[in-house]
Design a protein around this motif. Structure first.
Motif, short mmCIF file in Angstrom:
data_model
loop_
_atom_site.label_atom_id
_atom_site.label_comp_id
_atom_site.label_asym_id
_atom_site.label_seq_id
_atom_site.Cartn_x
_atom_site.Cartn_y
_atom_site.Cartn_z
N SER A 72 0.85 -1.18 0.00
CA SER A 72 0.00 0.00 0.00
C SER A 72 0.89 1.23 0.00
CB SER A 72 -0.94 0.01 1.21
OG SER A 72 -0.21 -0.09 2.42
N GLN A 76 -2.59 4.66 0.79
CA GLN A 76 -3.17 3.34 1.00
C GLN A 76 -3.76 2.72 -0.26
OE1 GLN A 76 -5.27 4.70 4.83
NE2 GLN A 76 -4.71 2.61 5.32
N LEU A 78 -3.50 0.18 -3.27
CA LEU A 78 -2.86 -1.13 -3.29
C LEU A 78 -2.11 -1.37 -4.59
CD1 LEU A 78 -5.77 -3.25 -1.75
CD2 LEU A 78 -3.85 -2.14 -0.58
N ASN A 162 -7.14 -5.80 0.93
CA ASN A 162 -6.81 -4.88 2.02
C ASN A 162 -6.34 -5.62 3.26
OD1 ASN A 162 -9.26 -3.93 0.35
ND2 ASN A 162 -8.39 -2.01 1.10
N THR A 435 -7.15 -0.34 6.41
CA THR A 435 -7.72 -0.38 5.07
C THR A 435 -8.23 1.00 4.71
OG1 THR A 435 -9.91 -0.99 5.89
CG2 THR A 435 -8.41 -2.79 5.38
#
Length: 536
Positions: A72, A76, A78, A162, A435
């Motif tokens: 990440s 954040q 991915l 996540n 997440t």
């Protein structure tokens, strides 16, 4: 002798003298040429075991030496990590193609066996204060071949990527190693850009470049992370040239450092909420008594008392006076710009009269006595925050005293210090969402505590609401993003109105470095050597 070894023992004027000499001699350029990076962090890790303690000071250091399947970035988002690609075969089955050519620090080849061993170990580390259970529970791993892995779930898992992004992969050879072997370096075998050199609790973590890293040559030959919990001392270390980078720039110094031409400062709105957890599971809670010191029924189990406490907190004043503008008042677990947050909630407004009325209706017209606990040096201004709240509570008749502890013993006692249950009655803590939506925060902080199901792993107030649990469980099975967001918002509305915990503010994450470096500020608060580069 490390670069930090004499810090704190020499007179202040010598630090300034050394800084002037360094500037005159081009010392900063020499350090860059030597490819050594020194970072002062605000809290020390409790271990070098990547599965021992799900806590930011631990996780950020672990990510230098260990890696997850999914990476990440600073916002954040991915991207491929040890998994080069993935696909959803059906609603219950994900297939991951592992990255070929990856080797561990000991030279052994990375394979599906290491992933399986890591997922089996992560929820079962003895004496873990906050385990990684929720990220792996209910997922069955199947090896197809050395570089192909399938993960099956009993129900659709929209947050598969996540969640597995939170689990560090270790070598299968260390799967049965105790935490002590990771702390000594014996079992600290990862695939990350830096490898273990030394972990000296309370003093330093030293990492060396891993030349065999699959992602290319790391920038720094050596990285030293030094815990300096004192805000003035951390800033002084930067100004004196004893460190190159500091995290958690104190609010008292933020504007001054931003104006200093010899420094570089970077900030980002944090996904961390600072909040109070309240004991809601014991009939009598150990740190709350009547004004005369006699035992009383636990008042925190009454929603009216919890509402009164929340109404007693002046959040704008907390932000402006205690945080000096380096925060934003909180209404829930994440800023409402995140997916799945409630758009109905606003920060609870100060209402002293309303709070007093609620206490009276709950049977406590004269209030009560309470000891508030918190960590000392874990979060920005943590002691000041809890002391300010204690003063605010006094306005509604609650005599609150404050006890703070170093982070390691605090979290141990706050999590499982009382025969496996939280020890304290009312605590200040913080949480950084793993997440990009509130599902993980809701499940971990407010889901009914259940070791087998992996819910409530950091629910230190033992809040329990079956209706909330049901809505959250439904959200966690819903793949459709729009429908899941609506369910998460509904669950958030419910638990915030029930005051499962009391949110205070979201922090601003701020780093500072000496001139000659560039910084990437991260919403997850992680201080990583990979976020620091020499300036062009």
């Amino acid at each position: 002798m490390t670069a930090f070894s004499d810090f704190g023992r020499r007179p202040w004027w010598r630090g300034i003298a050394v800084m002037l000499v360094m500037m005159a001699s081009g010392f900063g350029i020499d350090r860059l040429a030597a490819q050594e990076l020194r970072i002062a962090v605000s809290s020390e890790p409790s271990s070098f075991d990547p599965h021992f303690h799900n806590l930011t000071p631990n996780n950020q250091i672990m990510r230098h030496a260990f890696e997850p399947l999914i990476l990440s970035d600073e916002r954040q988002a991915l991207s491929p990590g040890l998994a080069a690609s993935w696909r959803l075969i059906d609603d219950l089955t994900w297939e991951f193609k592992l990255r070929p050519g990856v080797i561990f620090h000991d030279g052994s080849a990375f394979s599906a066996d290491d992933v399986i061993a890591s997922f089996e170990r992560a929820p079962n580390v003895p004496r873990s204060p906050s385990p990684f259970t929720s990220y792996v529970k209910g997922r069955v791993l199947e090896k197809i071949d050395d570089l192909t892995l399938r993960i099956k779930t009993a129900t659709p898992d929209p947050l598969m990527l996540n969640n597995i992004a939170q689990v560090m992969i270790i070598s299968k050879a260390a799967a049965r190693a105790p935490t002590e072997d990771f702390n000594s370096g014996k079992a600290a075998i990862g695939t990350g850009p830096y490898r273990f050199n030394a972990f000296v609790p309370g003093d330093r973590v030293v990492l060396d470049r891993f030349d065999g890293y699959w992602g290319g040559k790391p920038q720094w030959a050596r990285v030293t992370l030094k815990p300096i919990s004192s805000n003035p001392a951390r800033v002084a270390a930067l100004l004196a040239g004893d460190t190159d980078v500091i995290e958690a720039v104190p609010t008292t110094d933020a504007q001054r450092l931003k104006a200093d031409k010899n420094l570089v400062v970077a900030s980002a709105l944090s996904n961390r909420v600072i909040y109070f957890h309240l004991d809601q599971y014991r009939d009598v809670t150990p740190f709350i008594r009547a004004k005369d010191g006699s035992e009383i029924k636990n008042p925190l189990r009454d929603v009216r008392v919890r509402q009164a406490l929340s109404k007693a907190i002046n959040r704008p004043a907390m932000v402006e006076r205690v945080m000096e503008g380096e925060a934003v008042p909180a209404s829930q677990l994440l800023p409402d710009s995140y997916h799945g947050t409630s758009k109905n909630l606003k920060p609870v407004a100060l209402d002293v009269a309303g709070a007093r009325k609620l206490l009276s209706e709950a049977g406590y017209p004269n209030g009560f006595k309470m000891v508030m606990h918190g960590p000392n040096g874990r979060y920005t201004n943590d002691t000041k925050i809890i002391e300010a709240a204690a003063q605010m509570f006094a306005r509604i008749g609650i005599e609150a005293s404050v006890e703070t502890l170093p982070p390691a013993p605090f979290f141990s006692r706050a999590s499982s210090g009382n025969n496996g249950n939280p020890e304290f009655s009312f605590i200040l803590v913080g949480w950084s969402a793993g997440t990009g939506e509130p599902s993980d925060s809701l499940r971990t902080l407010l889901g009914t505590f259940d070791r087998e199901k992996g819910t409530g792993a950091a629910n230190r107030g033992r809040y329990s609401n079956p209706e909330f649990d049901a809505i959250l469980a439904s959200a966690l099975r819903t793949v459709d993003d729009k429908k899941r967001a609506a369910l998460l918002a509904e669950a958030t509305d419910m638990v915030m109105n029930d005051v499962g915990l009391i949110p205070i503010h979201y922090q601003l994450n701020t780093w500072a470095a000496r001139k000659g470096y560039t910084l990437v500020a991260r919403s997850d608060e992680y201080t990583l050597a990979t976020s620091v580069k020499p300036a062009p």
